[in-house]
Design an enzyme around this catalytic site. Structure first.
Site, PDB file in Angstrom:
ATOM      1  N   GLY A   7      38.805  33.081  44.988  1.00  0.00           N
ATOM      2  CA  GLY A   7      40.335  33.446  45.349  1.00  0.00           C
ATOM      3  C   GLY A   7      40.597  32.103  43.874  1.00  0.00           C
ATOM      4  O   GLY A   7      42.257  32.459  43.862  1.00  0.00           O
ATOM      5  N   GLU A   8      40.399  31.115  44.795  1.00  0.00           N
ATOM      6  CA  GLU A   8      41.197  30.513  43.555  1.00  0.00           C
ATOM      7  C   GLU A   8      41.588  29.794  42.250  1.00  0.00           C
ATOM      8  O   GLU A   8      40.175  29.754  41.929  1.00  0.00           O
ATOM      9  CB  GLU A   8      40.968  27.928  44.337  1.00  0.00           C
ATOM     10  N   ALA A   9      42.302  29.776  41.668  1.00  0.00           N
ATOM     11  CA  ALA A   9      42.862  29.830  40.450  1.00  0.00           C
ATOM     12  C   ALA A   9      41.998  28.486  39.259  1.00  0.00           C
ATOM     13  O   ALA A   9      41.419  28.757  38.282  1.00  0.00           O
ATOM     14  CB  ALA A   9      44.481  29.597  40.322  1.00  0.00           C
TER      15      ALA A   9
END
Length: 104
Positions: A7-9
């Site tokens: 989920g982390e860019a």
């Protein structure tokens, strides 16, 4: 085969960068540089979201997708037939992440 994007860019960016570097290293004649693989891969993920998300009301057309990817190979265009085929592949076969399969 399902896969999972974190989920982390920043993590997604690192995965995409590693993919594009490896893809270009193993397929040096396909694109002029690894950045092309990176941009096209992100473009395909965005297309998948656009075409298959119920939250997107106005769907991207084939012409939109081709236009959006003009000049991505160091100022040159990729063959239109490649982009058109990719568009239709994504339209007919949604890319699903691993988390989508967990519910099955």
């Amino acid at each position: 085969t399902p896969f999972r994007l974190p989920g982390e860019a920043q993590k997604i960016d690192r995965i995409m960068q590693a993919f594009s570097e490896a893809y270009h290293a193993h397929n040096p004649a396909v694109f002029s540089c690894e950045d092309t693989a990176y941009v096209l891969a992100f473009s395909l993920i965005m297309l998948n979201t656009d075409l298959h998300s119920v939250q997107v009301r106005t769907k991207m057309t084939e012409a939109d997708f081709v236009r959006n990817n003009r000049g991505i190979d160091q100022g040159s265009d990729l063959p239109e037939a490649v982009l058109v085929a990719a568009y239709h592949d994504i339209k007919q076969n949604e890319i699903k992440t691993y988390s989508a399969f967990e519910e099955l």
